[in-house]
Design a protein around this motif. Structure first.
Motif, mmCIF file in Angstrom:
data_model
loop_
_atom_site.group_PDB
_atom_site.id
_atom_site.type_symbol
_atom_site.label_atom_id
_atom_site.label_comp_id
_atom_site.label_asym_id
_atom_site.label_seq_id
_atom_site.Cartn_x
_atom_site.Cartn_y
_atom_site.Cartn_z
ATOM 1 N N ILE A 81 0.843 -1.203 0.000
ATOM 2 C CA ILE A 81 0.000 0.000 0.000
ATOM 3 C C ILE A 81 0.875 1.248 0.000
ATOM 4 C CG2 ILE A 81 -1.705 1.323 1.315
ATOM 5 C CD1 ILE A 81 -2.694 -1.445 2.399
ATOM 6 N N ASP A 82 0.632 2.138 -0.955
ATOM 7 C CA ASP A 82 1.344 3.411 -1.059
ATOM 8 C C ASP A 82 0.593 4.553 -0.379
ATOM 9 O OD1 ASP A 82 3.617 2.654 -2.929
ATOM 10 O OD2 ASP A 82 1.897 2.080 -4.165
ATOM 11 N N VAL A 83 -0.736 4.539 -0.521
ATOM 12 C CA VAL A 83 -1.563 5.640 -0.018
ATOM 13 C C VAL A 83 -2.796 5.059 0.663
ATOM 14 C CG1 VAL A 83 -2.932 7.681 -0.638
ATOM 15 C CG2 VAL A 83 -0.795 7.190 -1.860
ATOM 16 N N TRP A 84 -3.181 5.680 1.784
ATOM 17 C CA TRP A 84 -4.417 5.291 2.480
ATOM 18 C C TRP A 84 -5.246 6.558 2.658
ATOM 19 C CZ3 TRP A 84 -5.274 0.307 4.974
ATOM 20 C CH2 TRP A 84 -6.503 0.227 5.659
ATOM 21 N N ILE A 85 -6.493 6.551 2.170
ATOM 22 C CA ILE A 85 -7.380 7.713 2.282
ATOM 23 C C ILE A 85 -8.591 7.329 3.119
ATOM 24 C CG2 ILE A 85 -8.682 9.478 1.048
ATOM 25 C CD1 ILE A 85 -6.962 8.970 -1.396
ATOM 26 N N ASN A 86 -8.744 7.951 4.282
ATOM 27 C CA ASN A 86 -9.880 7.704 5.167
ATOM 28 C C ASN A 86 -11.017 8.656 4.836
ATOM 29 O OD1 ASN A 86 -9.022 5.587 7.030
ATOM 30 N ND2 ASN A 86 -7.509 7.051 7.765
ATOM 31 N N ILE A 87 -12.169 8.093 4.468
ATOM 32 C CA ILE A 87 -13.334 8.914 4.130
ATOM 33 C C ILE A 87 -14.604 8.410 4.820
ATOM 34 C CG2 ILE A 87 -14.759 9.829 2.240
ATOM 35 C CD1 ILE A 87 -12.397 9.405 0.370
ATOM 36 N N ARG A 127 5.223 1.861 7.949
ATOM 37 C CA ARG A 127 6.416 2.237 8.724
ATOM 38 C C ARG A 127 7.598 1.306 8.500
ATOM 39 N NH1 ARG A 127 5.973 2.344 14.369
ATOM 40 N NH2 ARG A 127 7.748 3.743 14.558
ATOM 41 N N PRO A 128 7.410 -0.014 8.402
ATOM 42 C CA PRO A 128 8.575 -0.864 8.126
ATOM 43 C C PRO A 128 9.249 -0.535 6.793
ATOM 44 C CG PRO A 128 6.758 -2.185 8.971
ATOM 45 C CD PRO A 128 6.200 -0.825 8.695
ATOM 46 N N ARG A 129 8.466 -0.009 5.836
ATOM 47 C CA ARG A 129 9.040 0.374 4.537
ATOM 48 C C ARG A 129 9.511 1.824 4.536
ATOM 49 N NH1 ARG A 129 4.303 -2.768 2.845
ATOM 50 N NH2 ARG A 129 3.078 -0.868 2.522
ATOM 51 N N ASP A 130 9.123 2.584 5.566
ATOM 52 C CA ASP A 130 9.477 3.998 5.734
ATOM 53 C C ASP A 130 9.035 4.850 4.552
ATOM 54 O OD1 ASP A 130 10.536 6.056 7.339
ATOM 55 O OD2 ASP A 130 12.382 6.085 6.187
ATOM 56 N N LYS A 131 7.841 4.567 4.055
ATOM 57 C CA LYS A 131 7.284 5.406 2.993
ATOM 58 C C LYS A 131 5.782 5.169 2.913
ATOM 59 C CE LYS A 131 8.150 2.198 -0.849
ATOM 60 N NZ LYS A 131 8.747 2.053 -2.190
ATOM 61 N N GLY A 132 5.101 6.192 2.417
ATOM 62 C CA GLY A 132 3.658 6.102 2.276
ATOM 63 C C GLY A 132 2.999 7.404 2.675
ATOM 64 N N ALA A 133 1.730 7.532 2.325
ATOM 65 C CA ALA A 133 0.973 8.739 2.640
ATOM 66 C C ALA A 133 -0.399 8.355 3.158
ATOM 67 C CB ALA A 133 0.840 9.626 1.408
ATOM 68 N N LEU A 170 5.359 11.248 13.833
ATOM 69 C CA LEU A 170 6.083 10.883 12.615
ATOM 70 C C LEU A 170 7.217 11.867 12.339
ATOM 71 C CD1 LEU A 170 3.064 9.878 10.344
ATOM 72 C CD2 LEU A 170 4.736 8.335 11.374
ATOM 73 N N LEU A 171 6.982 13.152 12.578
ATOM 74 C CA LEU A 171 8.037 14.149 12.399
ATOM 75 C C LEU A 171 9.171 13.929 13.401
ATOM 76 C CD1 LEU A 171 5.867 17.356 11.851
ATOM 77 C CD2 LEU A 171 7.325 16.252 10.143
ATOM 78 N N ALA A 172 8.805 13.557 14.618
ATOM 79 C CA ALA A 172 9.818 13.358 15.666
ATOM 80 C C ALA A 172 10.782 12.227 15.317
ATOM 81 C CB ALA A 172 9.148 13.085 17.009
ATOM 82 N N GLU A 173 10.264 11.201 14.642
ATOM 83 C CA GLU A 173 11.136 10.075 14.279
ATOM 84 C C GLU A 173 11.676 10.205 12.858
ATOM 85 O OE1 GLU A 173 8.049 6.586 12.925
ATOM 86 O OE2 GLU A 173 8.123 7.046 15.067
ATOM 87 N N ASP A 174 11.436 11.368 12.228
ATOM 88 C CA ASP A 174 11.908 11.628 10.868
ATOM 89 C C ASP A 174 11.443 10.528 9.917
ATOM 90 O OD1 ASP A 174 13.182 13.140 8.922
ATOM 91 O OD2 ASP A 174 15.106 12.108 9.167
ATOM 92 N N SER A 175 10.185 10.180 10.040
ATOM 93 C CA SER A 175 9.621 9.088 9.250
ATOM 94 C C SER A 175 9.399 9.497 7.806
ATOM 95 C CB SER A 175 8.285 8.647 9.865
ATOM 96 O OG SER A 175 7.645 7.680 9.049
ATOM 97 N N GLY A 176 9.524 8.536 6.924
ATOM 98 C CA GLY A 176 9.212 8.757 5.526
ATOM 99 C C GLY A 176 7.722 8.672 5.236
ATOM 100 N N VAL A 177 6.936 8.269 6.235
ATOM 101 C CA VAL A 177 5.477 8.219 6.093
ATOM 102 C C VAL A 177 4.904 9.598 6.426
ATOM 103 C CG1 VAL A 177 3.337 7.116 6.830
ATOM 104 C CG2 VAL A 177 5.464 5.788 6.753
ATOM 105 N N LYS A 178 4.035 10.107 5.576
ATOM 106 C CA LYS A 178 3.447 11.428 5.764
ATOM 107 C C LYS A 178 1.951 11.305 6.031
ATOM 108 C CE LYS A 178 7.473 12.969 4.548
ATOM 109 N NZ LYS A 178 8.432 13.418 5.595
#
Length: 330
Positions: A81-87, A127-133, A170-178
């Motif tokens: 999964i690259d992107v997760w959108i909650n609606i 988080r294990p992949r350190d990327k995603g939105a 996420l900012l505190a751990e400098d995560s690649g997930v936004k």
């Protein structure tokens, strides 16, 4: 979004339906999560017709285990999964004391905890992949509550606070997930056809009303640009948020006079349909739009300005410079 794997909750109708159509047009692989089988089937057809790949995963977002299983199946069938959108959400239109404790709890579980569980599952996988939105569909009502929707407004306030907390972690751990949130305006969706309504008249969005495609464009743009903390959609959303920051007590009194009337139609009776406990689109596909197409706007200048902030800022500076030069010449 081409070839990206995108999970969309609430994908069977309304804003979610408009989002998955747009994702399909961009060539995404879309995991469609909702409860209604007819709505999900229609959404999958829409995604395919637009050129994307759509797979359906029936789940109640208020149940963490169901959300987790849907995500695991989505990754097995579509890829990471690259992107997760909650609606996904549900609504009750009624004064606070006319909503039963069970109904209040149910709406809170779907509309608030549905976002919490979606965000948790997305992070567990990203988080294990350190990327995603992760993109949250918010509302102007996350800042300014109105009468008849205390459960919905409370949930949207909670989503904003929850998302802000997760973002700082996420900012505190400098995560690649936004993670980002998009505060939306009043929209012409089936929310007003299938929300539990205890009023004598059909519920309506508080004007000005926008088509769900406006929200869809904003949410997909946010998925492509998730670094920003928050997006506002619609001039009234911006005015509402800024007004709440400056004159909240005045808005209390204004909405006490106008808030109930502005949410009810003059000549339409309630539909009698409710998706609170079971999906309204189990056997009927409602699509993306509600009953207010004639009164709805298909575009938002404010959204365009938000997406082109640098251009707008540069133009503003240029105009100010020209004006200043003219004053000096005088």
């Amino acid at each position: 979004m081409k070839d990206k794997v995108v999970v969309v909750t609430g994908a069977s109708g309304g804003v979610g339906r408009a989002v998955v159509r747009l994702l399909g047009a961009e060539g995404a692989k879309v995991a469609l999560v909702a409860r209604g089988e007819a709505g999900l089937a229609g959404a999958a057809v829409d995604v395919g017709a637009e050129g994307g790949t759509g797979k359906t995963f029936a789940a109640d977002v208020s149940d963490y285990d169901q959300v987790r299983r849907a995500a695991q199946r989505a990754e097995a069938e579509l890829g990471p999964i690259d992107v997760w959108i909650n609606i996904a959400f549900t609504t009750v239109f009624a004064p606070f004391l006319e909503i039963t404790p069970e109904e209040y709890e149910r709406e809170t579980k779907v509309t608030y905890l549905g976002y919490v569980w979606g965000t948790r599952v997305a992070l567990e996988m990203m988080r294990p992949r350190d990327k995603g939105a992760i993109v949250q569909a918010g509302s102007a009502l996350a800042y300014r509550s109105i009468p008849l929707q205390s459960a919905y407004c409370g949930a949207k306030h909670a989503i904003a606070g929850f998302t802000e907390s997760v973002r700082t972690e996420l900012l505190a751990e400098d995560s690649g997930v936004k993670i980002t949130i998009v505060q939306l305006p009043a929209l012409n969706t089936p929310q007003f056809d299938w929300g539990l309504n205890r009023m004598r008249r059909h519920a309506q969005p508080v004007p000005p009303i926008y088509e769900p495609e406006v929200a869809a464009r904003a949410l997909v743009y946010a998925a492509e640009h998730p670094e920003r903390k928050e997006y506002w959609v619609g001039g009234m959303t911006a005015a509402t948020i800024l007004g709440q920051r400056t004159v909240p007590a005045l808005l209390d009194r204004y909405l006490a006079r106008t808030g109930v009337r502005s949410q009810l139609t003059r000549d339409m009776a309630p539909t009698g349909v409710s998706n609170l406990w079971k999906p309204a689109d189990e056997d009927k596909d409602y699509g993306a739009h509600g009953a207010f197409d004639r009164r709805s706007h298909g575009r938002s200048l404010q959204l365009w300005m938000s997406q082109h902030r640098r251009l707008v800022t540069a133009a503003g500076i240029g105009l100010a410079a020209v004006a200043g030069l003219g004053l000096r010449r005088r």
